[in-house]
Design a protein around this motif. Sequence first.
Motif, short mmCIF file in Angstrom:
data_model
loop_
_atom_site.label_atom_id
_atom_site.label_comp_id
_atom_site.label_asym_id
_atom_site.label_seq_id
_atom_site.Cartn_x
_atom_site.Cartn_y
_atom_site.Cartn_z
N ILE B 14 45.76 69.55 101.43
CA ILE B 14 46.48 70.81 101.25
C ILE B 14 45.43 71.86 100.90
CG2 ILE B 14 48.29 72.01 99.96
CD1 ILE B 14 49.42 69.23 99.22
N ILE B 15 45.32 72.89 101.71
CA ILE B 15 44.33 73.94 101.45
C ILE B 15 45.03 75.13 100.81
CG2 ILE B 15 42.54 75.42 102.42
CD1 ILE B 15 42.24 73.39 104.68
N GLY B 16 44.65 75.44 99.58
CA GLY B 16 45.32 76.50 98.81
C GLY B 16 46.07 75.86 97.67
N PRO B 36 46.85 59.18 99.86
CA PRO B 36 46.07 60.14 99.07
C PRO B 36 46.51 61.59 99.34
CG PRO B 36 44.63 58.56 100.17
CD PRO B 36 46.00 58.34 100.72
N ILE B 37 46.45 62.40 98.29
CA ILE B 37 46.73 63.83 98.43
C ILE B 37 45.56 64.58 97.81
CG2 ILE B 37 48.22 65.76 97.79
CD1 ILE B 37 50.54 63.79 97.53
N THR B 38 44.96 65.48 98.58
CA THR B 38 43.89 66.33 98.06
C THR B 38 44.36 67.77 98.09
OG1 THR B 38 42.29 64.79 98.98
CG2 THR B 38 41.45 66.93 98.29
N LEU B 39 44.23 68.42 96.96
CA LEU B 39 44.71 69.80 96.82
C LEU B 39 43.48 70.65 96.52
CD1 LEU B 39 47.12 71.73 96.53
CD2 LEU B 39 47.45 70.86 94.22
N VAL B 40 43.02 71.38 97.52
CA VAL B 40 41.76 72.08 97.36
C VAL B 40 41.97 73.60 97.36
CG1 VAL B 40 41.31 71.85 99.85
CG2 VAL B 40 39.43 72.37 98.32
N GLU B 42 39.85 77.59 96.21
CA GLU B 42 38.55 78.20 95.88
C GLU B 42 38.49 78.74 94.46
OE1 GLU B 42 38.25 81.51 98.56
OE2 GLU B 42 40.12 82.34 97.80
N GLU B 43 39.64 78.93 93.81
CA GLU B 43 39.60 79.55 92.49
C GLU B 43 39.09 78.54 91.44
OE1 GLU B 43 42.65 82.41 91.30
OE2 GLU B 43 43.71 81.87 93.14
N PRO B 44 38.49 79.07 90.36
CA PRO B 44 37.91 78.17 89.36
C PRO B 44 38.93 77.54 88.41
CG PRO B 44 37.51 80.44 88.74
CD PRO B 44 38.16 80.48 90.09
N HIS B 45 40.16 78.08 88.40
CA HIS B 45 41.15 77.61 87.41
C HIS B 45 42.01 76.49 87.98
CE1 HIS B 45 40.29 81.50 85.60
NE2 HIS B 45 40.49 82.02 86.78
N ALA B 46 42.62 75.74 87.07
CA ALA B 46 43.70 74.85 87.50
C ALA B 46 44.83 75.76 88.00
CB ALA B 46 44.18 74.00 86.33
N PRO B 47 45.62 75.30 88.95
CA PRO B 47 46.66 76.15 89.54
C PRO B 47 47.57 76.79 88.48
CG PRO B 47 46.47 74.10 90.77
CD PRO B 47 45.58 73.96 89.58
N TYR B 48 47.84 78.06 88.67
CA TYR B 48 48.57 78.82 87.65
C TYR B 48 49.56 79.77 88.31
CZ TYR B 48 45.30 82.33 89.23
OH TYR B 48 44.58 83.18 90.04
N PHE B 74 49.17 65.31 84.69
CA PHE B 74 50.15 65.23 85.79
C PHE B 74 49.45 64.92 87.10
CE2 PHE B 74 52.16 67.07 89.49
CZ PHE B 74 53.44 66.56 89.42
N TYR B 75 48.38 65.67 87.39
CA TYR B 75 47.68 65.45 88.67
C TYR B 75 47.10 64.04 88.71
CZ TYR B 75 48.11 70.52 89.09
OH TYR B 75 48.61 71.80 89.16
N ARG B 76 46.55 63.61 87.56
CA ARG B 76 45.95 62.29 87.51
C ARG B 76 47.01 61.21 87.72
NH1 ARG B 76 42.55 63.35 83.48
NH2 ARG B 76 44.16 62.92 81.97
N GLU B 77 48.10 61.32 86.95
CA GLU B 77 49.14 60.29 87.03
C GLU B 77 49.78 60.22 88.41
OE1 GLU B 77 51.71 61.29 83.79
OE2 GLU B 77 50.16 60.75 82.34
N HIS B 78 49.83 61.34 89.09
CA HIS B 78 50.45 61.35 90.42
C HIS B 78 49.41 61.21 91.53
CE1 HIS B 78 53.72 62.86 87.94
NE2 HIS B 78 54.52 62.47 88.90
N SER B 79 48.18 60.85 91.14
CA SER B 79 47.10 60.66 92.13
C SER B 79 46.97 61.85 93.06
CB SER B 79 47.33 59.39 92.96
OG SER B 79 47.42 58.28 92.12
N ILE B 80 47.03 63.02 92.49
CA ILE B 80 46.78 64.23 93.28
C ILE B 80 45.36 64.68 92.92
CG2 ILE B 80 47.40 66.65 93.64
CD1 ILE B 80 50.33 65.74 92.84
N ASP B 81 44.50 64.64 93.94
CA ASP B 81 43.09 64.95 93.70
C ASP B 81 42.92 66.47 93.75
OD1 ASP B 81 40.41 64.80 93.35
OD2 ASP B 81 39.97 64.01 95.36
N LEU B 82 42.83 67.07 92.58
CA LEU B 82 42.76 68.53 92.49
C LEU B 82 41.29 68.95 92.58
CD1 LEU B 82 44.35 71.11 91.90
CD2 LEU B 82 44.03 70.65 89.47
N VAL B 83 40.97 69.77 93.56
CA VAL B 83 39.58 70.18 93.76
C VAL B 83 39.48 71.70 93.73
CG1 VAL B 83 37.53 69.94 95.23
CG2 VAL B 83 39.33 68.19 95.31
#
Lengths: 106, 458
Positions: B14-16, B36-40, B42-48, B74-83
């Motif tokens: 997922i881009i954005g 696997p889910i990767t959520l990538v 460009e911003e430096p913050h966790a999604p807000y 939450f991201y860890r427990e749901h195996s969402i790789d937040l980048v």
Amino acid sequence: MPTVSYVAFDGTETIVTGFAGDSVMETAVRNGVPGIVAECGGSLSCATCHVFLCADSAGLFPPKLDLEDDMLDGTAIDREDNSRLSCQLKLTDDVSVHVQTPETQV
Amino acid sequence: MGDTTAAPRLGTLIIGNCQAGVQLASTLRELGDTDPITLVGEEPHAPYQRPPLSKAFLKGEATADSLAFRTHDFYREHSIDLVPRERIFRIIRNADGGVATAESGRTFAFARLALTTGAVPRTIPFEGSELEGVSYLRTATEATVLEQQLREARNVVVVGGGFIGLEVAAGARAAGKNVTVLEAAPRLVGRAVSEQTSEFYLQAHRRRGIRVVLNAQVVRFVGEHDRVTGVELGPRDGDGSGEIVAADVVLIGVGVVPRTELAVQLGIEVENGIVVDARALASDGLTVAAGDCANMPNPSIGDFGVGRIRLESVQNAVEQAKVAAATLLGLPAEHRTVPWFWSDQADLKLQIAGLSGGHDRVVLRGEPDSEKFSVLYYRDGRLIAADCINSPLDFMAVKNALHRGLSVPADVATDTTVPLKKLFVAVETADAGRAVAAPVAVDLAPPAVPVPAGSPAA
Ligand SMILES: Cc1cc2nc3c(=O)[nH]c(=O)nc-3n(C[C@H](O)[C@H](O)[C@H](O)COP(=O)(O)OP(=O)(O)OC[C@H]3O[C@@H](n4cnc5c(N)ncnc54)[C@H](O)[C@@H]3O)c2cc1C
Ligand code: FES
């Protein structure tokens, strides 16, 4: 620390440890507790954070203001006497809160 | 390269990683997706959340941390790789998947792709735009700078009388600043609301001491020592010429443009956003797109031929992302719901239900000068939308009526002694049956619909 127990429509209970100052809504959403949608992020605009506050927790929060009361008139599942918008329920230290979430929020 | 004994299992990229992206990832998990889910992003913050950036945040009542959508757990427990901090600039794909490359050189292989790239502020290349004190407002980083600048400012100029500009203007005025709003059009928020609502905001903001200049023509920003000191206006009818409005802070809020560069590169159809169908599927039949970046069929129940639309709202990002998640998993879902929106401008709460495009009649319920009233929009005698100012009861009533395919006759809607919801009637137009029977938006909100047997997740 405060804890919140969310009992879903189907009876499943989720218990989350929160932080004083956060709302019952924020605590649910940040931890992915199902049953609370909270589209407006707590700005009293959506009524998708509707909960039924259990009797043992009623005294933990100040009574609702007019705006919350008005918004409760339009919840997806009809309001009850113990209905609240969970974004307006701020946790304080060491409270343990019990709420039930409605079948649907939208 | 290290030892790679088995090829890694590919999942969704997922881009954005903002409103739509986070929702898409969460819904994939709710629907039972275990890939696997990767959520990538460009911003430096966790999604807000963005909406408070122009409201509570500027009052110092919120921080990027307090606005986070989810905890890191939450991201860890749901195996969402937040980048975070990775800007994707190139994607190569085929029917089975592909690889996205970030500017850092890092690559992300995927089987399924979602674009939730949002929008960026429309920029205007005025002379002086580079001066310190001139800013846009989309990100928490920008809001942090703006908050500091506003704290020290005396004179604030907002270029653009849309929702974000007016929210910032109202907040600054409430904090005692001299505030001027410069709007190029003949009325405020012209894109989103009727003339009645525009006129109300003009009067309400003027009552609070904001100077609003309509038909304003900004010529350039002027400054000293690289800092902005004013905004030069062009000549206006009967108003001299060349006025310079003093400014320590200038916020430019003139709308946003969807971020479509990745879609263009993929050869996907783009027109005012990434063109998608009601299932959030792009023209390649593979990629989904949701949120501010997507241009979709009108989602209103009882679509009066308003055609395609790109909606910039939280509600749309959330609903469309849920649909996109279902589509990626091969589950049936269709974006068809009652759009709604809110804007808090100081003590003025606006709630909009429905889409007013294509209306042929406007009915006022209540008295605008009382600052508590609603504007109801009708088409062919049927209620299609409402702007509700400090009237949450009306808002909730209209939203519910539209959801259920009901209306309120225009001739009785003006009676403020009767709650709107007591005035609902079944719609007596030719397509009433269709409207009620139309597939209502998938409600994938928890408690989630059970995943049908035979779906990829089951
Ligand atoms: C100040 C402000 C106030 C608002 N107030 C309201 C309101 O009151 N009510 C309401 O309903 N809506 C409001 N909105 C609108 C709402 O916030 C948006 O509609 C919503 O954020 C859209 O979500 P999105 O995920 O589609 O896009 P975005 O929030 O724009 O997220 C897209 C993300 O993708 C990232 N990205 C894009 N391209 C790339 C790339 N190539 N590589 C990596 N990352 C990338 C971006 O950095 C961004 O973080 C407001 C918006 C702002 C800015
Ligand atoms: S979160 Fe929207 S009203 Fe509570």
